[in-house]
Design a protein around this motif. Structure first.
Motif, mmCIF file in Angstrom:
data_model
loop_
_atom_site.group_PDB
_atom_site.id
_atom_site.type_symbol
_atom_site.label_atom_id
_atom_site.label_comp_id
_atom_site.label_asym_id
_atom_site.label_seq_id
_atom_site.Cartn_x
_atom_site.Cartn_y
_atom_site.Cartn_z
ATOM 1 N N SER A 1 -7.770 -0.805 -8.871
ATOM 2 C CA SER A 1 -7.301 -0.463 -7.533
ATOM 3 C C SER A 1 -6.609 -1.667 -6.909
ATOM 4 N N SER B 1 -7.344 -2.874 -4.117
ATOM 5 C CA SER B 1 -8.404 -3.696 -3.523
ATOM 6 C C SER B 1 -8.979 -4.663 -4.553
ATOM 7 N N THR C 1 -15.748 4.437 -2.964
ATOM 8 C CA THR C 1 -14.360 4.539 -3.424
ATOM 9 C C THR C 1 -14.210 3.862 -4.779
ATOM 10 N N LYS D 1 0.129 5.567 -6.920
ATOM 11 C CA LYS D 1 -0.848 6.576 -6.537
ATOM 12 C C LYS D 1 -1.165 7.490 -7.706
ATOM 13 N N ASP E 1 0.834 -1.198 0.000
ATOM 14 C CA ASP E 1 0.000 0.000 0.000
ATOM 15 C C ASP E 1 0.873 1.253 0.000
ATOM 16 N N SER F 1 -11.538 9.119 -5.634
ATOM 17 C CA SER F 1 -11.130 9.506 -6.982
ATOM 18 C C SER F 1 -11.137 11.014 -7.157
ATOM 19 N N ASN G 1 -5.369 4.858 -4.172
ATOM 20 C CA ASN G 1 -6.254 5.978 -3.841
ATOM 21 C C ASN G 1 -7.519 5.484 -3.146
ATOM 22 N N GLY H 1 -1.785 -1.976 -8.593
ATOM 23 C CA GLY H 1 -3.073 -1.314 -8.416
ATOM 24 C C GLY H 1 -2.895 0.010 -7.700
ATOM 25 N N PHE H 2 -3.771 0.980 -8.014
ATOM 26 C CA PHE H 2 -3.647 2.285 -7.357
ATOM 27 C C PHE H 2 -4.159 2.187 -5.918
ATOM 28 N N HIS I 1 -8.708 -0.589 2.779
ATOM 29 C CA HIS I 1 -8.565 -1.589 1.716
ATOM 30 C C HIS I 1 -9.032 -2.957 2.194
#
Length: 732
Positions: A242, A244, A229, A166, A103, A220, A217, A214-215, A352
């Motif tokens: 993402s 997640s 999210t 990110k 993360d 958004s 964030n 994966g991002f 997450h």
């Protein structure tokens, strides 16, 4: 005079405008409106946390490894050397972690000290073969960044490591490198998906070694609240998942991914399919997830304890084996958390973890497209229906109808909606219902109506007629003739009262009289033709039949009689003479001529008779007198016959009556009293004075406040009646 239907048209217009306004509030995606939606949903989130404060996740297949302050004190500030990260990754994989997700972006390249020494010696020509061999071995040994890249490349075959990066919307220069975008099995438009402008990715060597990423964030844009999210975002023309979503794919052993859309609208995203598993999203690819519990619901381990080997292998395996591990930090300057409902502080890793748990457990909220369309149509139906049925309703009926509509929305929302987080779709219709109900209630009150009337009077005094009457026009063009019901409302003994009061007191008394009386007349569909000082002349034009207009006039007169007592008390409280209000009603042909925008000149025998009946009310001690023609036109009321009189200008005498009430509203005592009175009047017609005196004596004893009983009793006692029909000559 403004037509009555025009007076009520503004209510329907207000209802239509209000419906369009609230429909815009429901559909708008602008920043201020999104803030309103989030403000409406915030109390529901707080309630949700209060209900789930002590609930723990049932199946915690997730563990969080924190780079906490203790770890930073031991191994130095972030970013760490590849040596510590490699050791951490090795021990997590070797102890049975099914997948490891970072993360944190690994965006800072690490310098190799041995390489720097080698380059410096070579540049200064101080490097011999033996030193060169030793330094090359040292370069390989101290290449911690390369060691981490090689370890990641080895794990890439098993796809059990996910690198985070990110996205930003700050329009700054992007740094690092992105992983390959996600490849959907189907083709669908990407326009609804939120677009980002820049990114902070991993270093080139790290990213080349690991293709899965994966991002990290949580939000958004500024528009989305925390519990909503993104699972996918768009950079350029590519879509990225993402962290997640990548964790959920790994746990579900998914290879194929599809974007799901509405059947008839490819621009409207409804969810993401992971093979047979479906994750519902909104049209922008955001997931509405459920927090599985308060902060601390997932097991955590310090990175320092894993790297240093402080924990026994059995303890590590109990926390890590066959679980998804999220490597993150709970130190604010490295990875910030979020405060929820002004009480709960969640780290990004916990959020997450909650998202992944919601996906795996199927606790993802959704709202199908057909329900969103149904919201729109139901809101329009609610606004238009209330706009048509609320005008003219009594307060109790208005409250009942509004309550039924609110109850219907509550039933619809609780039955068909799968999430309380769609509270804005419930609050906006309820606010519309309350707004329309409050408006129609206030507009039906005396104060609002009379303010409008006063404003019209001011306009009348200050603005000339748009099309003034030309004296050269013929009478046919300037004077109209119509069948109408005429009401004349008067303050009894006003001349004597006006001599006792000064100008200020007189204005107060007239205001106390004209405001409620005018409101009652307009409420019962009457037109106020003229205000003549202490008198009001109103008419009801014949629209369908004479009976309908007469019913409206009698209802207004009975209402005036009820409020007359209240006005009497109000005038006494203000140290003014008590108001005695009399009403005369007649029907017939009247002639009218427009004087100004608001008022009309009204004349005719029907007007004169109504005026004289109003004056005669005081003689008989009643508030209302109607003519015989008016009584015959409205048979749905009970009347008390007062007398047969001769009015100047009429060839024949007319019988006059006092209206009592509607036939459906009379009580038993009034009914028997009226029967006794009618029987006494029959004895008078039959010249049976003895029985007439007996009946009128009984009535007067029972109801001494009714003047007409006393008058007939006195006339019978003095033998003032010479004919079977008593006729009084009444002249100007």
């Amino acid at each position: 005079m403004i037509k009555n239907n025009k007076y009520y048209n503004y209510k329907t217009a207000f209802s239509l405008i209000s419906t369009l306004l609230f429909l815009w509030l429901l559909l708008s995606d602008s920043r201020p409106i999104s803030k309103i939606h989030n403000a409406l949903e915030r109390p529901v989130v707080r309630y949700h946390f209060m209900q789930n404060e002590r609930i723990k996740p049932k199946d915690t297949k997730l563990t969080i490894v924190y780079i906490d302050r203790q770890s930073l004190d031991t191994y130095g500030p972030w970013p760490w050397s590849g040596r510590q990260l490699t050791i951490l990754l090795n021990r997590l994989i070797n102890n049975g972690a099914s997948v490891v997700a970072f993360d944190l972006p690994l965006s800072m390249p690490e310098e190799n000290n041995a390489q720097q020494v080698y380059d410096w010696l070579k540049k200064n020509r101080s490097l011999n073969s033996r030193t060169s061999r030793a330094l090359k071995r040292a370069i390989k040994h101290f290449d911690y960044h390369g060691q981490l890249a090689r370890r990641l490349k080895h794990q890439a075959r098993q796809q059990n490591v996910i690198l985070g990066f990110k996205f930003t919307n700050d329009h700054i220069i992007s740094t690092g490198h992105l992983p390959p975008p996600i490849n959907f099995e189907n083709k669908i438009t990407i326009r609804p998906i939120h677009k980002v402008s820049s990114y902070n990715g991993n270093t080139l060597n790290i990213q080349k070694s690991m293709l899965v990423g994966g991002f990290i964030n949580l939000n958004s844009t500024h528009k989305t609240p925390l519990y909503k999210t993104p699972l996918i975002l768009r950079y350029g023309t590519q879509i990225y998942p993402s962290i997640s979503l990548q964790l959920a794919r790994n746990r579900l052993l998914n290879n194929k991914i599809y974007l799901r859309s509405a059947s008839n609208d490819s621009n409207f995203i409804t969810g993401i399919n992971l093979d047979e598993s479906w994750i519902p999203t909104d049209q922008n690819g955001n997931i509405i997830f459920r927090f599985q519990g308060p902060p601390g619901s997932y097991p955590t381990v310090s990175a320092k304890k894993i790297i240093s080997g402080e924990l026994l292998p059995s303890v590590i395996q109990s926390k890590i084996k066959n679980k998804a591990v999220i490597v993150s930090s709970n130190v604010p300057h490295i990875r910030s958390g979020v405060k929820i409902a002004n009480k709960y502080f969640y780290s990004s890793a916990e959020i997450h973890a909650n998202i992944v748990s919601s996906i795996l457990s199927g606790q993802v909220f959704s709202k199908p497209l057909h329900l969103q369309h149904l919201d729109i149509w139901l809101l329009v139906f609610t606004g238009l229906t209330l706009g048509l049925i609320l005008p003219g309703m009594k307060p109790r009926q208005l409250i009942l109808v509004s309550g039924l509509f609110i109850f219907a929305w509550l039933i619809y929302h609780s039955t068909l909606m799968s999430s309380l987080l769609y509270i804005s779709t419930l609050v906006i219709p309820i606010l519309l219902i309350i707004c329309l109900s409050l408006f129609h209630y206030l507009s039906s009150q005396d104060s609002v109506k009379l303010r409008m009337l006063s404003a019209l009077r001011v306009i009348q005094d200050r603005i000339p007629l748009l099309s003034p009457i030309d004296s050269s026009q013929s009478d046919k063009e300037s004077i109209s003739q119509e069948q109408s019901t005429v009401m004349f409302v008067n303050i009894q003994n006003f001349t004597e009262i006006s001599e006792q009061l000064n100008t200020i007191e007189l204005n107060k008394l007239l205001g106390l009289f004209s405001t409620p009386i005018s409101s009652v007349i307009m409420h019962h569909h009457g037109q106020i033709n003229q205000h003549i000082g202490h008198s009001i002349l109103a008419t009801w034009s014949k629209r369908g039949n004479l009976s309908e207009t007469m019913d409206h006039a009698l209802d207004a007169a009975l209402k005036i009689r009820r409020i007359a007592k209240t006005l009497q008390l109000a005038s006494i409280k203000k140290n003014l003479p008590p108001l005695e209000i009399t009403v005369g009603i007649n029907s017939g042909i009247i002639k009218t001529r427009s004087l100004t925008w608001q008022s009309r000149l009204t004349c005719g025998q029907a007007v004169d008779s109504a005026c004289k009946l109003s004056d005669l009310s005081g003689f008989y001690g009643v508030n209302i007198i109607v003519s015989e023609s008016s009584r015959n036109a409205s048979p749905d009321f009970y009347y008390r016959q007062l007398d047969t009189i001769k009015i100047t200008g009429l060839a024949k005498p007319i019988t006059i009556y006092e209206p009592i009430c509607r036939t459906a509203d009379i009580d038993l005592c009034e009914y028997y009293e009226l029967q006794l009175y009618n029987r006494a009047m029959e004895y008078i017609k039959e010249s049976n004075s003895k029985h007439a005196i007996s009946f009128f004596s009984y009535l007067h004893k029972a109801r001494p406040n009714i003047v007409v009983y006393k008058r007939y009793l006195d006339k019978l006692h003095t033998n003032a009646m010479n004919n079977k029909k008593t006729v009084h000559n009444f002249s100007d």
